[in-house]
Design a protein around this motif. Structure first.
Motif, PDB file in Angstrom:
ATOM      1  N   SER A  18     -16.887 -79.939  58.707  1.00  0.00           N
ATOM      2  CA  SER A  18     -16.848 -78.899  59.727  1.00  0.00           C
ATOM      3  C   SER A  18     -17.706 -77.718  59.314  1.00  0.00           C
ATOM      4  O   SER A  18     -18.034 -77.550  58.139  1.00  0.00           O
ATOM      5  N   ALA A  19     -18.065 -76.876  60.294  1.00  0.00           N
ATOM      6  CA  ALA A  19     -18.820 -75.662  60.031  1.00  0.00           C
ATOM      7  C   ALA A  19     -18.463 -74.626  61.073  1.00  0.00           C
ATOM      8  O   ALA A  19     -18.276 -74.952  62.251  1.00  0.00           O
ATOM      9  N   SER A  20     -18.341 -73.379  60.654  1.00  0.00           N
ATOM     10  CA  SER A  20     -18.056 -72.294  61.596  1.00  0.00           C
ATOM     11  C   SER A  20     -18.566 -70.982  61.022  1.00  0.00           C
ATOM     12  O   SER A  20     -18.551 -70.769  59.798  1.00  0.00           O
ATOM     13  N   PHE A  21     -19.040 -70.101  61.896  1.00  0.00           N
ATOM     14  CA  PHE A  21     -19.445 -68.760  61.498  1.00  0.00           C
ATOM     15  C   PHE A  21     -18.258 -67.817  61.660  1.00  0.00           C
ATOM     16  O   PHE A  21     -17.390 -68.027  62.512  1.00  0.00           O
ATOM     17  N   GLN A  23     -16.539 -63.947  62.460  1.00  0.00           N
ATOM     18  CA  GLN A  23     -16.557 -63.236  63.731  1.00  0.00           C
ATOM     19  C   GLN A  23     -17.794 -62.373  63.934  1.00  0.00           C
ATOM     20  O   GLN A  23     -18.216 -62.158  65.066  1.00  0.00           O
ATOM     21  N   ASP A  24     -18.387 -61.847  62.872  1.00  0.00           N
ATOM     22  CA  ASP A  24     -19.593 -61.031  63.019  1.00  0.00           C
ATOM     23  C   ASP A  24     -20.844 -61.748  62.504  1.00  0.00           C
ATOM     24  O   ASP A  24     -21.886 -61.133  62.292  1.00  0.00           O
ATOM     25  N   THR A  25     -20.750 -63.050  62.309  1.00  0.00           N
ATOM     26  CA  THR A  25     -21.882 -63.909  61.911  1.00  0.00           C
ATOM     27  C   THR A  25     -22.546 -63.420  60.636  1.00  0.00           C
ATOM     28  O   THR A  25     -23.775 -63.430  60.510  1.00  0.00           O
ATOM     29  N   THR A  26     -21.746 -62.982  59.676  1.00  0.00           N
ATOM     30  CA  THR A  26     -22.290 -62.605  58.371  1.00  0.00           C
ATOM     31  C   THR A  26     -22.041 -63.680  57.324  1.00  0.00           C
ATOM     32  O   THR A  26     -22.601 -63.611  56.225  1.00  0.00           O
ATOM     33  N   SER A  27     -21.213 -64.670  57.652  1.00  0.00           N
ATOM     34  CA  SER A  27     -20.973 -65.747  56.698  1.00  0.00           C
ATOM     35  C   SER A  27     -20.738 -67.060  57.430  1.00  0.00           C
ATOM     36  O   SER A  27     -20.357 -67.078  58.598  1.00  0.00           O
ATOM     37  N   LEU A  28     -20.973 -68.152  56.712  1.00  0.00           N
ATOM     38  CA  LEU A  28     -20.798 -69.504  57.229  1.00  0.00           C
ATOM     39  C   LEU A  28     -19.753 -70.219  56.383  1.00  0.00           C
ATOM     40  O   LEU A  28     -19.831 -70.213  55.158  1.00  0.00           O
ATOM     41  N   SER A  29     -18.774 -70.813  57.050  1.00  0.00           N
ATOM     42  CA  SER A  29     -17.738 -71.579  56.357  1.00  0.00           C
ATOM     43  C   SER A  29     -17.954 -73.053  56.636  1.00  0.00           C
ATOM     44  O   SER A  29     -18.146 -73.443  57.785  1.00  0.00           O
ATOM     45  N   VAL A  30     -17.926 -73.866  55.584  1.00  0.00           N
ATOM     46  CA  VAL A  30     -18.098 -75.304  55.770  1.00  0.00           C
ATOM     47  C   VAL A  30     -16.954 -76.039  55.092  1.00  0.00           C
ATOM     48  O   VAL A  30     -16.546 -75.703  53.974  1.00  0.00           O
ATOM     49  N   GLY A  31     -16.401 -77.018  55.787  1.00  0.00           N
ATOM     50  CA  GLY A  31     -15.388 -77.884  55.217  1.00  0.00           C
ATOM     51  C   GLY A  31     -16.030 -79.165  54.728  1.00  0.00           C
ATOM     52  O   GLY A  31     -16.887 -79.737  55.412  1.00  0.00           O
ATOM     53  N   THR A  32     -15.650 -79.625  53.553  1.00  0.00           N
ATOM     54  CA  THR A  32     -16.248 -80.811  52.954  1.00  0.00           C
ATOM     55  C   THR A  32     -15.159 -81.755  52.468  1.00  0.00           C
ATOM     56  O   THR A  32     -13.971 -81.451  52.503  1.00  0.00           O
ATOM     57  N   LYS A  33     -15.580 -82.908  51.971  1.00  0.00           N
ATOM     58  CA  LYS A  33     -14.637 -83.886  51.437  1.00  0.00           C
ATOM     59  C   LYS A  33     -13.949 -83.385  50.165  1.00  0.00           C
ATOM     60  O   LYS A  33     -12.858 -83.817  49.830  1.00  0.00           O
ATOM     61  N   SER A  34     -14.591 -82.460  49.452  1.00  0.00           N
ATOM     62  CA  SER A  34     -14.007 -81.955  48.205  1.00  0.00           C
ATOM     63  C   SER A  34     -13.316 -80.608  48.371  1.00  0.00           C
ATOM     64  O   SER A  34     -12.729 -80.101  47.417  1.00  0.00           O
ATOM     65  N   GLY A  35     -13.388 -79.990  49.548  1.00  0.00           N
ATOM     66  CA  GLY A  35     -12.755 -78.694  49.751  1.00  0.00           C
ATOM     67  C   GLY A  35     -13.458 -77.894  50.836  1.00  0.00           C
ATOM     68  O   GLY A  35     -13.653 -78.364  51.942  1.00  0.00           O
ATOM     69  N   TYR A  36     -13.858 -76.668  50.495  1.00  0.00           N
ATOM     70  CA  TYR A  36     -14.583 -75.839  51.455  1.00  0.00           C
ATOM     71  C   TYR A  36     -15.487 -74.861  50.715  1.00  0.00           C
ATOM     72  O   TYR A  36     -15.302 -74.586  49.525  1.00  0.00           O
ATOM     73  N   GLU A  55      -8.676 -76.348  46.675  1.00  0.00           N
ATOM     74  CA  GLU A  55      -7.222 -76.466  46.726  1.00  0.00           C
ATOM     75  C   GLU A  55      -6.795 -77.759  47.399  1.00  0.00           C
ATOM     76  O   GLU A  55      -5.754 -78.320  47.045  1.00  0.00           O
ATOM     77  N   CYS A  56      -7.564 -78.222  48.370  1.00  0.00           N
ATOM     78  CA  CYS A  56      -7.240 -79.467  49.059  1.00  0.00           C
ATOM     79  C   CYS A  56      -8.532 -80.127  49.522  1.00  0.00           C
ATOM     80  O   CYS A  56      -9.509 -79.445  49.828  1.00  0.00           O
ATOM     81  N   PRO A  57      -8.569 -81.464  49.550  1.00  0.00           N
ATOM     82  CA  PRO A  57      -9.783 -82.174  49.970  1.00  0.00           C
ATOM     83  C   PRO A  57      -9.848 -82.347  51.487  1.00  0.00           C
ATOM     84  O   PRO A  57      -8.894 -82.046  52.201  1.00  0.00           O
ATOM     85  N   ASP A  58     -10.972 -82.854  51.948  1.00  0.00           N
ATOM     86  CA  ASP A  58     -11.153 -83.229  53.356  1.00  0.00           C
ATOM     87  C   ASP A  58     -10.766 -82.102  54.310  1.00  0.00           C
ATOM     88  O   ASP A  58      -9.945 -82.268  55.216  1.00  0.00           O
ATOM     89  N   VAL A  59     -11.380 -80.947  54.115  1.00  0.00           N
ATOM     90  CA  VAL A  59     -11.085 -79.784  54.954  1.00  0.00           C
ATOM     91  C   VAL A  59     -11.839 -79.904  56.272  1.00  0.00           C
ATOM     92  O   VAL A  59     -13.065 -79.980  56.289  1.00  0.00           O
ATOM     93  N   TYR A  60     -11.099 -79.934  57.382  1.00  0.00           N
ATOM     94  CA  TYR A  60     -11.762 -80.036  58.678  1.00  0.00           C
ATOM     95  C   TYR A  60     -11.656 -78.757  59.504  1.00  0.00           C
ATOM     96  O   TYR A  60     -12.272 -78.641  60.560  1.00  0.00           O
ATOM     97  N   ILE A  61     -10.874 -77.780  59.040  1.00  0.00           N
ATOM     98  CA  ILE A  61     -10.866 -76.446  59.632  1.00  0.00           C
ATOM     99  C   ILE A  61     -10.903 -75.432  58.501  1.00  0.00           C
ATOM    100  O   ILE A  61     -10.081 -75.485  57.583  1.00  0.00           O
ATOM    101  N   VAL A  62     -11.866 -74.519  58.544  1.00  0.00           N
ATOM    102  CA  VAL A  62     -11.914 -73.400  57.608  1.00  0.00           C
ATOM    103  C   VAL A  62     -12.452 -72.196  58.369  1.00  0.00           C
ATOM    104  O   VAL A  62     -13.549 -72.246  58.918  1.00  0.00           O
TER     105      VAL A  62
END
Length: 446
Positions: A18-21, A23-36, A55-62
């Motif tokens: 997963s990927a999300s910016f 609220q003010d588009t200053t950072s990008l969050s990505v979820g991966t198989k190993s975490g985020y 802390e946890c694998p397979d992050v699909y929301i961050v």
């Protein structure tokens, strides 16, 4: 602004899920198989990794709250549990479990919203207490919802019907319904608010038309046509911070940028041009033509476009001002962040200026290749000559709200447990930009 990709192919060995910016588009969050991972996107030439969580694998929301240390994480291994972390201190603030899988999470400085397939949960961001549960909402398998980032008017939008494109607008501060907007004939596919929460953009599953409405009135302001040849799946919509532009990305190779401007009629006494005369004729004709034809006459085309070097991959787009220039950011499930220059005066084809990889072990960030920088028509826009936003549009300022809002608590289907006790806070919504100004960092489970 979120995408999901659960295949092993794109994104390298760790796999981008997963990927999300923020609220003010200053950072990008990505979820991966190993975490985020959390990346800074305030510079074109470099993209620093702010934090890497395992802390946890397979992050699909961050989801990160602005530039604070608060991050919300949901894992495929425990899809019904939401974990809230203070990543700088490496501690868990709390976790909540729900009656079904969590499909999306939205947050601002006043509210945290959790969307399930047929229910929506609204939490108070200060102490994470559950304030309201919207039960038996229309079937929403993708967890589609949008929350205004302006905490002064925390409007929440979600599908009001499973079969047609109705939008339910809800006041998450006062916990009351606002309006129902009949936006599209087919079910909704994308929703987003502008920064001030005064406009709402929507797209349907057909993906051909994008509409913009006033909030809270729900009146249609603009209608943009993305295309007519084929139906597409729109993956994200995003306003610029000044609400002068709106971008839309889909599963095609094209990202469209629309300009929100009203076409003013010619002044009295001016000699009308042939184009103006034809326009008046079309306007007059649209009053007695079928509604489908009339709607098409009033639709505007894209102001600017981007041609991606990929097709069929999920991506999320955002409009941002990076180093004082307008940019389009595209995070793709191929494991890259693409940065494009935008000409806010003339539009046209946007120029790729930088491409960053999102995973360790890959080569260093690359300059855009010459063939990528120059479209077929030979147009290019060097960064040094790009006009700034300040030269073309004015950014309205929205004063922050200092109102402290109170609510009530209820079960609403969540697994009831101990809640975090009340603590002293500064008056008004907590900003969370300082490590010392943060909800209590003591592990609680609900």
């Amino acid at each position: 602004m979120e995408e999901r990709e659960t295949s092993d192919g794109p994104g390298g060995p760790q796999g981008l899920i997963s990927a999300s910016f923020n609220q003010d588009t200053t950072s990008l969050s990505v979820g991966t198989k190993s975490g985020y991972r959390l990346f800074s996107v305030t510079s074109v030439d470099k993209m620093d990794c702010i934090h890497e969580g395992a802390e946890c694998p397979d992050v699909y929301i961050v989801e990160r709250l602005f530039s604070s240390s608060l991050v919300v994480v949901v894992s495929l291994s425990m899809p019904r549990r939401m974990n809230v972390y203070h990543f700088k201190r490496g501690t868990e603030i709390c976790n909540y479990s729900y009656s079904n899988n969590i499909l999306s999470v939205r947050l601002n400085r006043q509210r945290l919203v959790v969307c399930l397939e047929e229910s929506v949960y609204i939490h108070n961001i200060k102490d994470m207490k559950l304030l309201k549960t919207l039960l038996n909402t229309p079937h929403n398998p993708s967890g589609l919802c949008a929350l205004s980032v302006n905490h002064g008017n925390s409007y929440l939008a979600y599908p009001g019907s499973q079969t047609i494109g109705e939008i339910m607008v809800y006041d998450a501060n006062n916990l009351s319904k606002v309006t129902m907007i009949p936006a599209h004939d087919s079910p909704l596919a994308a929703l987003t608010f502008n920064t001030s929460g005064t406009k709402l953009a929507s797209a349907s599953e057909r993906g051909t038309v994008i509409r913009v409405f006033t909030i809270p009135e729900g009146q249609r302001l603009f209608e943009f046509r993305r295309g007519m040849k084929r139906y597409v799946s729109i993956s994200s919509l995003s306003f610029s911070s000044d609400a002068q532009f709106l971008c839309a990305s889909s599963n095609t190779e094209t990202v469209h940028i629309f300009k929100l401007e009203q076409h003013s009629p010619s002044r009295d006494g001016e000699s009308p041009t042939w184009g103006a005369y034809v326009g008046k004729m079309f306007t007059a004709a649209s009053t007695y033509l079928p509604s489908q034809v009339s709607d098409m006459m009033h639709q505007d085309r894209a102001f600017a476009t981007v041609r991606l070097n990929m097709f069929g991959l999920k991506n999320v787009c955002a409009l941002s001002t990076v180093q004082k220039l307008p940019r389009l950011l595209v995070a793709s499930s191929d494991g890259h962040l693409y940065i494009y220059n935008i000409d806010p005066q003339d539009g046209g084809e946007c120029v790729l200026v930088r491409k960053h990889r999102l995973f360790e072990g890959d080569e260093a960030p690359q300059e855009a290749q010459q063939e990528e920088e120059e479209p077929e028509d030979g147009r290019s826009l060097p960064p040094s000559t790009s006009p700034s936003y300040a030269a073309t549009v004015s950014v309205p300022s929205t004063p922050p709200s200092s109102t402290t809002l109170t609510g009530y608590s209820e079960d609403g289907g969540a697994e009831k447990g101990d809640v975090i006790p009340e603590h002293e806070f500064a008056e008004g919504p907590v900003c969370l930009d300082d490590e010392n100004e943060f909800p209590p960092v003591s592990k609680q489970t609900n």
